[in-house]
Design an enzyme around this catalytic site. Structure first.
Site, PDB file in Angstrom:
ATOM      1  N   ARG A  44       0.827  -1.207   0.000  1.00 53.01           N
ATOM      2  CA  ARG A  44       0.000   0.000   0.000  1.00 53.01           C
ATOM      3  C   ARG A  44       0.864   1.261   0.000  1.00 53.01           C
ATOM      4  NH1 ARG A  44      -3.086   2.432   4.686  1.00 53.01           N
ATOM      5  NH2 ARG A  44      -4.437   3.980   3.716  1.00 53.01           N
ATOM      6  N   HIS A  48       0.540   4.097  -2.847  1.00 49.79           N
ATOM      7  CA  HIS A  48       0.164   5.487  -2.552  1.00 49.79           C
ATOM      8  C   HIS A  48       1.272   6.471  -2.902  1.00 49.79           C
ATOM      9  CE1 HIS A  48      -3.648   5.075   0.139  1.00 49.79           C
ATOM     10  NE2 HIS A  48      -3.663   4.228  -0.868  1.00 49.79           N
ATOM     11  N   TRP A 187     -10.438  -8.547   2.653  1.00 47.50           N
ATOM     12  CA  TRP A 187     -11.213  -8.888   1.450  1.00 47.50           C
ATOM     13  C   TRP A 187     -11.251 -10.397   1.219  1.00 47.50           C
ATOM     14  CZ3 TRP A 187      -8.139  -4.543   1.830  1.00 47.50           C
ATOM     15  CH2 TRP A 187      -8.689  -3.314   1.462  1.00 47.50           C
TER      16      TRP A 187
HETATM   17 FE1  DDH Z   1      -6.413  -0.250  -1.566  1.00 50.88          FE
HETATM   18  N1  DDH Z   1      -7.342   0.268   0.171  1.00 50.88           N
HETATM   19  N2  DDH Z   1      -7.701   0.909  -2.607  1.00 50.88           N
HETATM   20  N3  DDH Z   1      -5.393  -0.666  -3.257  1.00 50.88           N
HETATM   21  N4  DDH Z   1      -5.083  -1.321  -0.472  1.00 50.88           N
HETATM   22  C1  DDH Z   1      -7.024  -0.169   1.427  1.00 50.88           C
HETATM   23  C2  DDH Z   1      -6.064  -1.098   1.756  1.00 50.88           C
HETATM   24  C3  DDH Z   1      -5.183  -1.644   0.852  1.00 50.88           C
HETATM   25  C4  DDH Z   1      -8.737   1.633  -2.102  1.00 50.88           C
HETATM   26  C5  DDH Z   1      -9.016   1.828  -0.748  1.00 50.88           C
HETATM   27  C6  DDH Z   1      -8.378   1.158   0.276  1.00 50.88           C
HETATM   28  C7  DDH Z   1      -5.709  -0.225  -4.511  1.00 50.88           C
HETATM   29  C8  DDH Z   1      -6.898   0.414  -4.859  1.00 50.88           C
HETATM   30  C9  DDH Z   1      -7.795   0.963  -3.970  1.00 50.88           C
HETATM   31  C10 DDH Z   1      -4.031  -2.039  -1.002  1.00 50.88           C
HETATM   32  C11 DDH Z   1      -3.546  -1.971  -2.303  1.00 50.88           C
HETATM   33  C12 DDH Z   1      -4.183  -1.301  -3.347  1.00 50.88           C
HETATM   34  C13 DDH Z   1      -7.898   0.457   2.370  1.00 50.88           C
HETATM   35  C14 DDH Z   1      -7.875   0.229   3.878  1.00 50.88           C
HETATM   36  C15 DDH Z   1      -8.749   1.270   1.670  1.00 50.88           C
HETATM   37  C16 DDH Z   1      -9.869   2.130   2.218  1.00 50.88           C
HETATM   38  C17 DDH Z   1      -6.832   1.122   4.562  1.00 50.88           C
HETATM   39  C18 DDH Z   1      -6.821   0.851   6.054  1.00 50.88           C
HETATM   40  O1  DDH Z   1      -7.840   1.123   6.699  1.00 50.88           O
HETATM   41  O2  DDH Z   1      -5.790   0.370   6.565  1.00 50.88           O
HETATM   42  C19 DDH Z   1      -9.542   2.171  -3.165  1.00 50.88           C
HETATM   43  C20 DDH Z   1     -10.759   3.063  -2.994  1.00 50.88           C
HETATM   44  C21 DDH Z   1      -8.976   1.731  -4.329  1.00 50.88           C
HETATM   45  C22 DDH Z   1      -9.490   1.939  -5.706  1.00 50.88           C
HETATM   46  O3  DDH Z   1     -10.358   2.853  -5.903  1.00 50.88           O
HETATM   47  C23 DDH Z   1      -9.225   1.183  -6.726  1.00 50.88           C
HETATM   48  C24 DDH Z   1      -4.655  -0.535  -5.434  1.00 50.88           C
HETATM   49  C25 DDH Z   1      -4.670  -0.141  -6.912  1.00 50.88           C
HETATM   50  C26 DDH Z   1      -3.690  -1.208  -4.706  1.00 50.88           C
HETATM   51  C27 DDH Z   1      -2.364  -1.724  -5.170  1.00 50.88           C
HETATM   52  O4  DDH Z   1      -1.543  -2.100  -4.407  1.00 50.88           O
HETATM   53  C28 DDH Z   1      -2.041  -1.792  -6.607  1.00 50.88           C
HETATM   54  C29 DDH Z   1      -3.473  -2.895   0.031  1.00 50.88           C
HETATM   55  C30 DDH Z   1      -2.322  -3.893  -0.163  1.00 50.88           C
HETATM   56  C31 DDH Z   1      -4.191  -2.651   1.192  1.00 50.88           C
HETATM   57  C32 DDH Z   1      -4.039  -3.333   2.572  1.00 50.88           C
HETATM   58  C33 DDH Z   1      -3.213  -2.505   3.519  1.00 50.88           C
HETATM   59  C34 DDH Z   1      -3.081  -3.124   4.888  1.00 50.88           C
HETATM   60  O5  DDH Z   1      -2.608  -2.422   5.793  1.00 50.88           O
HETATM   61  O6  DDH Z   1      -3.416  -4.292   5.084  1.00 50.88           O
END
Ligand code: DDH
Length: 289
Positions: A44, A48, A187
């Site tokens: 993540r 970001h 998920w």
């Molecule tokens: Fe995500 N994401 N993501 N995400 N994401 C969250 C957690 C993680 C969105 C929202 C959230 C991608 C796309 C999207 C990962 C990877 C990727 C969380 C929760 C939210 C909310 C955060 C928290 O509370 O800790 C949304 C909206 C989108 C979208 O619109 C497509 C993408 C493209 C990626 C990537 O890696 C390519 C991962 C890994 C996490 C889990 C983090 C954790 O601490 O566990």
């Protein structure tokens, strides 16, 4: 060589492999976190850092690591990522020659590979920028939105429908935290392994609105332990997106191939590689586990 004439250390593939091995060893040792791994939060962080890119202005992206600075580190979307940055602090201390920007992306790649994902080619060459390069708030996706928002946000980075769906498969990993995003839960049942389970669950499970006081999210009918965000469900309610969900649910090898390609594109958005010396991507070896 350059290092002999100037005294500047010029890292080679074997040096990046040492950094990789250090992160992989830390991932093994520090198992006190969430589902036993810092891997998801490292992915993540890399996403970001990269996902702020704007193709029109060329601003944002992983070249800069501007999330180190308060305005960007404090953006709501980045809540909790200090955990990932702190995890990497001893690695930066041990290998001070690597930029934060290259380190964060290397850590994302290491995490994906160590969590049994596809091999992701790595190209170093990112430079850290100062506070003035921080991006404005609002460039990362808002989970409460739908298909138009997804195409707007990811289109600004330069991604098409197929790429949006392939990137979203990263939600096989990790979980939401009420003290970060406000959302709650994982998920999939295997949040520390890269799989195509996210797509399978989107299609095969029945999803209902979760009854709670938190932000609107879905829960699975069968166990009520899994979750989907409104943006996740947009991938099955939108016909053009759903075609790709169907393909990736059926064919994990296709997902791995497309995920590797699209995450490489994401991690390299706006990075001005030195065409002469750093063109050839390197493959960093996973640890045997
Ligand atoms: Fe995500 N994401 N993501 N995400 N994401 C969250 C957690 C993680 C969105 C929202 C959230 C991608 C796309 C999207 C990962 C990877 C990727 C969380 C929760 C939210 C909310 C955060 C928290 O509370 O800790 C949304 C909206 C989108 C979208 O619109 C497509 C993408 C493209 C990626 C990537 O890696 C390519 C991962 C890994 C996490 C889990 C983090 C954790 O601490 O566990």
């Amino acid at each position: 060589s350059a290092s002999e004439t100037t005294g500047v250390f010029v890292p080679k593939q074997e040096d990046y492999q040492k950094v990789y091995n250090e992160i992989a060893a830390l991932l093994q040792d520090k198992d006190d976190y969430d589902d036993g791994s810092y891997g998801p939060v490292l992915v993540r962080l890399a996403w970001h850092a990269s996902g702020t890119y704007d193709k029109e202005t060329g601003t944002g992206g992983s070249n800069g690591a501007t999330m180190r600075f308060q305005p960007e580190g404090d953006h709501g979307a980045n809540a909790g990522l200090v955990t990932a940055r702190d995890f990497l602090a001893p690695v930066k201390a041990k290998f001070p020659w690597i930029t934060y920007s290259d380190l964060w992306i290397l850590a994302g790649i290491c995490a994906i590979q160590e969590m049994q994902g596809p091999t992701i080619p790595y190209r170093p060459g990112r430079m850290d920028k100062d506070i003035a390069a921080c991006t404005p708030d609002g460039r990362l996706p808002d989970a409460s939105q739908g298909n138009k928002h997804l195409r707007g946000i990811f289109g600004r980075m330069g991604f098409n429908d197929q790429e949006i769906v392939a990137l979203s498969g990263a939600h096989a990993l990790g979980r939401c935290h009420t003290d970060r995003s406000g959302f709650d839960g994982p998920w999939t049942f295997s949040p520390t392994v890269v799989t195509n389970e996210y797509y399978k669950l989107l299609l095969n499970e029945k999803w209902n609105w979760k009854k709670w006081n938190g932000p609107k999210q879905y829960e699975d009918k069968t166990t009520k332990t899994l979750m989907m965000l409104p943006t996740d469900m947009a991938l099955v309610s939108d016909k053009a997106f759903k075609q790709w969900v169907d393909k990736y649910a059926k064919d994990e090898a296709l997902f791995f191939k497309d995920f590797a390609a699209v995450i490489t594109k994401l991690f390299e958005l706006g990075v001005p590689f030195d065409e002469t010396t750093q063109q050839t991507p390197m493959t960093l070896k996973p640890t045997a586990n």
